[in-house]
Design an enzyme around this catalytic site. Structure first.
Site, short mmCIF file in Angstrom:
data_model
loop_
_atom_site.label_atom_id
_atom_site.label_comp_id
_atom_site.label_asym_id
_atom_site.label_seq_id
_atom_site.Cartn_x
_atom_site.Cartn_y
_atom_site.Cartn_z
N GLY A 103 0.82 -1.21 0.00
CA GLY A 103 0.00 0.00 0.00
C GLY A 103 0.85 1.26 0.00
O GLY A 103 0.73 2.10 -0.89
N LEU A 113 -6.01 -5.25 -4.25
CA LEU A 113 -6.46 -4.45 -5.39
C LEU A 113 -7.18 -3.16 -4.99
O LEU A 113 -7.27 -2.24 -5.80
CB LEU A 113 -7.38 -5.28 -6.30
CG LEU A 113 -6.69 -6.41 -7.09
CD1 LEU A 113 -7.73 -7.30 -7.76
CD2 LEU A 113 -5.74 -5.85 -8.13
N LYS A 141 5.62 -8.79 -6.00
CA LYS A 141 5.42 -7.34 -5.96
C LYS A 141 6.66 -6.61 -6.47
O LYS A 141 6.56 -5.59 -7.17
CB LYS A 141 5.09 -6.90 -4.53
CG LYS A 141 3.73 -7.39 -4.05
CD LYS A 141 3.40 -6.90 -2.65
CE LYS A 141 1.99 -7.35 -2.26
NZ LYS A 141 1.57 -6.87 -0.94
N CYS A 157 5.99 -5.00 20.30
CA CYS A 157 6.74 -5.72 19.27
C CYS A 157 5.93 -6.76 18.50
O CYS A 157 5.98 -6.81 17.29
CB CYS A 157 7.96 -6.37 19.91
SG CYS A 157 8.98 -7.19 18.71
#
Lengths: 272, 75
Positions: A77, A107, A122, A215
């Site tokens: 993103g 998408l 990616k 964490c």
């Protein structure tokens, strides 16, 4: 290569080199368009694609950006928009790191994702996209998950690192690696209508202040999800920070967490 | 009793409030403010008292402002 320099100078119109002349000159002399871009910028000639940058970034700035190496960790993103904007800005070398493939749930927001590319790495799609939009940019692809074990090797040579990760655990490891390598880290994170950005300089430990006790946890993005508009906004703030760091302009978001709420349209700054 | 200003951010406002003046007994800890608002420790991102980072066991004083941000970690 004085012949190349002379050929570039012959093509100059209004102090600029058109893309078609950049491409033709590269082909004529059997060199890359990146090489021609460097020759032009070193001689104060602006590749015409950057002409709308000209009133805020001069040719020397553009050469500085072209000589820079930025690592983007995560190509989802945030990362997709970050890569797009850095390539259009004219950053000469990008290292793009992500172990994942595109899936259908990406998408709705991930700039680099298309139905045709579902199942592809990616990082591979990022390389293809940068080659389409700015072939002068060199991209080093890394289809791996960054960790404190491999991070120093993967980020070596970069001047600035941009955080496009989607989890807190890896962010804390990235922060450690950046600290070891003494690299600035531009952090961004999103959830629903909300996002934040901060810039961590070596030794600042800002991400530890922000996430140190968390964490292994997931943020509220797990329940809120992420729409199309929040990643582009936060990614753009991150790219502005990268530009400022590389050019030593303005006031980076150091020791400051810049939080944006798009539902109430509020920006809040908190110390870090 | 102490008067405390509580400021909520992002989705913590949904079904609650943006800013409120609330009364608490003396020596109240930040932890109680969150518990009263049904905000869990897991959801908590940044907690500040008078614009300084605080932890859940910090004791509040009359007139303090507590700011509560959710944990945001997506990308």
């Amino acid at each position: 290569m004085s012949e190349v320099r002379a050929a570039v100078e012959r093509c100059v119109v209004d102090g600029m080199l058109s893309w078609s002349d950049q491409l033709t000159t590269a082909q004529t002399f059997g060199v890359s368009v990146a090489y021609i871009e460097a020759v032009a910028l070193e001689r104060g000639i602006l590749p015409a694609r950057y002409q709308r940058n000209r009133n805020m970034l001069n040719c020397r700035d553009q050469l500085c950006l072209f000589s820079s190496h930025v690592a983007v960790v995560g190509c989802g993103g945030l990362g997709g928009y970050i890569i797009e904007e850095l390539a259009r800005l004219g950053i000469g070398h990008l290292t793009v790191i992500d172990p994942d493939i595109f899936e259908e749930h990406n998408l709705n927001r991930q700039l680099l994702s298309t139905p045709a590319d579902l199942g592809l790495d990616k990082v591979a799609v990022a390389v293809r996209r940068v080659a389409e939009i700015n072939p002068a940019v060199t991209v080093t692809p890394v289809v791996k998950a960054l960790s404190r074990r491999n991070g120093c090797g993967l980020l070596a040579g970069a001047q600035v690192v941009v955080d496009g990760l989607d989890n807190i655990e890896t962010r804390l490891e990235l922060s450690e690696v950046c600290d070891t390598l003494e690299l600035p880290l531009v952090h961004g994170a999103i959830a629903g209508w909300y996002g934040h950005v901060t810039t961590q300089m070596p030794g600042d430990k800002s991400l530890h202040t922000l996430y140190g006790r968390k964490c292994h946890q997931k943020g509220v993005e797990g329940s809120l999800g992420n729409p199309s508009f929040t990643p582009s906004l936060i990614a753009s703030v991150q790219v502005a920070e990268v530009t400022k760091i590389l050019l030593n302009y303005g006031e980076p978001l150091r020791h400051r967490l810049f939080t944006i709420d798009l539902l109430d349209m509020e920006c809040v700054e908190t110390p870090l | 009793m102490m008067n405390i200003t509580v400021k909520l951010f992002a989705n913590f406002r949904v079904g609650r409030f943006k800013e409120a003046q609330r009364n608490y007994p003396k020596q109240t800890l930040c932890r109680l403010v969150l518990q009263e608002l049904y905000i869990t420790e897991e959801e908590l991102g940044v907690l500040m008292v008078n614009s300084r980072h605080a932890n859940l066991d910090q004791e509040l004083k009359d007139g303090d402002t507590v700011s509560i941000f959710p944990l945001v970690g997506g990308g």
